[in-house]
Motif scaffolding. Structure first.
Motif, PDB file in Angstrom:
ATOM      1  N   ALA A  45      57.303  49.816  69.037  1.00 29.41           N
ATOM      2  CA  ALA A  45      55.322  49.136  68.518  1.00 29.41           C
ATOM      3  C   ALA A  45      55.560  49.538  66.448  1.00 29.41           C
ATOM      4  CB  ALA A  45      54.416  49.557  69.378  1.00 29.41           C
ATOM      5  N   GLU A  46      56.106  51.431  67.033  1.00 33.33           N
ATOM      6  CA  GLU A  46      56.367  51.853  65.339  1.00 33.33           C
ATOM      7  C   GLU A  46      57.235  51.281  64.376  1.00 33.33           C
ATOM      8  OE1 GLU A  46      54.810  55.562  65.090  1.00 33.33           O
ATOM      9  OE2 GLU A  46      57.716  56.443  63.633  1.00 33.33           O
ATOM     10  N   ALA A  47      57.758  50.950  65.269  1.00 29.93           N
ATOM     11  CA  ALA A  47      59.115  49.952  64.308  1.00 29.93           C
ATOM     12  C   ALA A  47      58.807  48.602  63.827  1.00 29.93           C
ATOM     13  CB  ALA A  47      60.461  50.121  65.317  1.00 29.93           C
ATOM     14  N   ALA A  48      58.433  48.308  64.862  1.00 24.70           N
ATOM     15  CA  ALA A  48      57.490  46.111  64.579  1.00 24.70           C
ATOM     16  C   ALA A  48      57.201  47.533  62.687  1.00 24.70           C
ATOM     17  CB  ALA A  48      56.959  45.515  65.206  1.00 24.70           C
ATOM     18  N   VAL A  49      55.635  48.083  62.700  1.00 22.21           N
ATOM     19  CA  VAL A  49      54.508  47.945  62.280  1.00 22.21           C
ATOM     20  C   VAL A  49      55.682  48.835  61.110  1.00 22.21           C
ATOM     21  CG1 VAL A  49      53.147  49.865  61.257  1.00 22.21           C
ATOM     22  CG2 VAL A  49      52.886  49.604  63.246  1.00 22.21           C
ATOM     23  N   LEU A  50      56.710  49.700  61.284  1.00 17.28           N
ATOM     24  CA  LEU A  50      57.778  50.042  59.844  1.00 17.28           C
ATOM     25  C   LEU A  50      58.049  49.368  58.838  1.00 17.28           C
ATOM     26  CD1 LEU A  50      58.896  54.134  60.820  1.00 17.28           C
ATOM     27  CD2 LEU A  50      56.653  52.962  59.574  1.00 17.28           C
ATOM     28  N   ASP A  51      58.306  48.242  60.011  1.00 16.98           N
ATOM     29  CA  ASP A  51      59.367  47.060  59.335  1.00 16.98           C
ATOM     30  C   ASP A  51      57.922  46.349  58.420  1.00 16.98           C
ATOM     31  OD1 ASP A  51      61.200  47.552  60.534  1.00 16.98           O
ATOM     32  OD2 ASP A  51      61.619  45.742  62.084  1.00 16.98           O
ATOM     33  N   VAL A  52      56.789  45.954  59.022  1.00 15.69           N
ATOM     34  CA  VAL A  52      56.163  45.131  57.700  1.00 15.69           C
ATOM     35  C   VAL A  52      56.075  46.221  56.367  1.00 15.69           C
ATOM     36  CG1 VAL A  52      53.894  44.216  57.188  1.00 15.69           C
ATOM     37  CG2 VAL A  52      54.638  43.948  60.057  1.00 15.69           C
ATOM     38  N   LEU A  53      55.646  47.978  56.523  1.00 17.41           N
ATOM     39  CA  LEU A  53      55.555  48.696  55.814  1.00 17.41           C
ATOM     40  C   LEU A  53      56.161  48.656  54.804  1.00 17.41           C
ATOM     41  CD1 LEU A  53      53.242  51.121  57.569  1.00 17.41           C
ATOM     42  CD2 LEU A  53      52.284  49.445  56.439  1.00 17.41           C
ATOM     43  N   ARG A  54      57.775  48.719  55.402  1.00 24.31           N
ATOM     44  CA  ARG A  54      58.963  48.938  54.048  1.00 24.31           C
ATOM     45  C   ARG A  54      58.592  47.415  53.426  1.00 24.31           C
ATOM     46  NH1 ARG A  54      62.092  51.482  59.245  1.00 24.31           N
ATOM     47  NH2 ARG A  54      61.424  54.013  58.850  1.00 24.31           N
ATOM     48  N   ALA A  55      58.890  46.496  54.328  1.00 22.24           N
ATOM     49  CA  ALA A  55      59.089  44.770  53.150  1.00 22.24           C
ATOM     50  C   ALA A  55      58.126  45.229  52.260  1.00 22.24           C
ATOM     51  CB  ALA A  55      58.630  44.107  54.148  1.00 22.24           C
ATOM     52  N   ALA A  56      56.576  45.781  52.323  1.00 26.34           N
ATOM     53  CA  ALA A  56      55.769  45.128  51.863  1.00 26.34           C
ATOM     54  C   ALA A  56      55.343  46.481  50.937  1.00 26.34           C
ATOM     55  CB  ALA A  56      53.950  45.081  52.123  1.00 26.34           C
ATOM     56  N   ARG A  57      55.791  47.646  51.725  1.00 32.22           N
ATOM     57  CA  ARG A  57      55.441  48.936  50.056  1.00 32.22           C
ATOM     58  C   ARG A  57      56.514  49.876  50.015  1.00 32.22           C
ATOM     59  NH1 ARG A  57      52.415  45.426  48.956  1.00 32.22           N
ATOM     60  NH2 ARG A  57      49.977  45.725  48.818  1.00 32.22           N
ATOM     61  N   PRO A  58      57.633  49.212  50.025  1.00 30.87           N
ATOM     62  CA  PRO A  58      58.477  49.720  50.381  1.00 30.87           C
ATOM     63  C   PRO A  58      58.739  51.953  49.765  1.00 30.87           C
ATOM     64  CG  PRO A  58      59.343  48.716  48.353  1.00 30.87           C
ATOM     65  CD  PRO A  58      57.976  47.749  48.899  1.00 30.87           C
ATOM     66  N   GLY A  59      58.318  52.461  48.193  1.00 29.53           N
ATOM     67  CA  GLY A  59      58.190  53.288  47.770  1.00 29.53           C
ATOM     68  C   GLY A  59      57.027  54.174  48.463  1.00 29.53           C
ATOM     69  N   ASP A  60      56.313  53.379  49.329  1.00 32.84           N
ATOM     70  CA  ASP A  60      55.635  54.523  50.125  1.00 32.84           C
ATOM     71  C   ASP A  60      55.761  55.333  51.181  1.00 32.84           C
ATOM     72  OD1 ASP A  60      53.305  53.254  48.603  1.00 32.84           O
ATOM     73  OD2 ASP A  60      52.187  52.005  50.586  1.00 32.84           O
ATOM     74  N   ALA A  61      55.106  56.223  51.541  1.00 34.32           N
ATOM     75  CA  ALA A  61      55.514  57.364  52.101  1.00 34.32           C
ATOM     76  C   ALA A  61      55.063  56.768  54.073  1.00 34.32           C
ATOM     77  CB  ALA A  61      55.142  59.053  51.792  1.00 34.32           C
ATOM     78  N   VAL A  62      55.857  57.146  54.636  1.00 37.57           N
ATOM     79  CA  VAL A  62      54.461  57.250  55.887  1.00 37.57           C
ATOM     80  C   VAL A  62      54.869  57.952  56.736  1.00 37.57           C
ATOM     81  CG1 VAL A  62      55.191  55.419  58.035  1.00 37.57           C
ATOM     82  CG2 VAL A  62      55.045  54.663  55.759  1.00 37.57           C
TER      83      VAL A  62
END
Length: 273
Positions: free
Chosen positions: A51-68
């Motif tokens: 589930a975390e991998a799926a969340v990160l896929d969305v965040l990386r695609a939309a906001r690649p420069g953000d920290a997580v």
């Protein structure tokens, strides 16, 4: 026409990320899970990780420069970054592992939008940093906190950093609590979203640094945006140095809970009649 992730605003990114995690949690429900021991009786499962991998896929695609900062993957990018996402891909792992559907997927941008997805109701509770709403079947409705239920959800999970000054079990044992309120233990921060939505009168937990916790950041943001009264268990603002959390639908319920927390067990019980 489908909007590309890069053109989404932060609120829609948070919603999409939470929904992506919720889809994994929902589809993996009832399947055999591999447990990953974290020590002290705590564990994750392979469903948490997926589930975390799926969340990160969305965040990386939309906001690649953000920290997580993810519950399972830890910190990625600078911890002090202005644009930092807090991700709890499956809040309520113990519930989920034994077949209980009381769980949530939490996604929050520091000082910005946040979303809490309920994988099994299909609801997504979210805030743009101003208003708070719930999305059901594609329709957004404002959240309206109310203390009418008198139900107070209490987190009883260890550790207990506030003891002996604050112990949730003492609050529940206080005679004044039972005269006005009724306890519930959902064991997931989905209950914080329920306070914002009027399904709970309040939520109480121990802990420190909750505004930047992967577990609590999204729920706190929701409650604040919905107009709930949110402080530490000592009545002070919730922040990096704050003690615990009392999130209540209204000022009266919040004041009652603080008075019960502050009053030694077994003294002055007539005050709350």
């Amino acid at each position: 026409m489908t909007t590309s992730p890069v053109s989404q605003d932060d609120t829609e990114v948070a919603i999409a990320a939470a929904q992506a995690g919720a889809e994994i949690v929902r589809t993996r429900y009832g399947q055999r899970l591999t447990r990953i021991d974290k020590g002290g009786g705590d564990f994750a499962t392979d469903a948490d990780v997926a589930a975390e991998a799926a969340v990160l896929d969305v965040l990386r695609a939309a906001r690649p420069g953000d920290a997580v900062h993810g519950e399972e993957g830890g910190q990625q990018g600078a911890a002090g970054a202005v644009r930092q996402w807090f991700v709890d891909p499956l809040c309520g792992t113990l519930n989920y592992a034994v077949g209980t559907t009381l769980v949530a997927v939490n996604v929050a941008l520091r000082d910005g939008p946040a979303a809490v997805a309920d994988p099994f109701s299909g609801e997504v509770f979210f805030t743009d940093g101003g208003a708070a709403r719930v999305r059901r079947d594609g329709r957004d409705t404002p959240l309206a906190p109310t203390a009418a239920s008198r139900l107070v959800d209490v987190n009883l999970d260890p550790p207990f950093p506030g003891a002996p000054a604050f112990r949730a079990v003492d609050l529940l044992a206080h005679p004044g609590f039972g005269r006005s309120l009724r306890p519930r233990v959902v064991s997931t921060t989905l209950a914080l979203a329920w306070v914002a939505a009027g399904k709970r009168a309040a939520y109480v937990t121990d802990g420190t640094g909750l505004t930047e916790s992967v577990h609590f950041a999204a729920g706190i943001a929701l409650c604040r945006a919905a107009g709930c009264v949110v402080t530490g268990v000592d009545g002070a603002p919730v922040g990096p140095a704050g003690r615990g959390l009392v999130a209540a639908a209204d000022a009266e319920t919040h004041a009652l809970l603080l008075s019960l927390i502050r009053e030694p067990l077994g003294t002055g019980t007539d005050r709350h009649r």
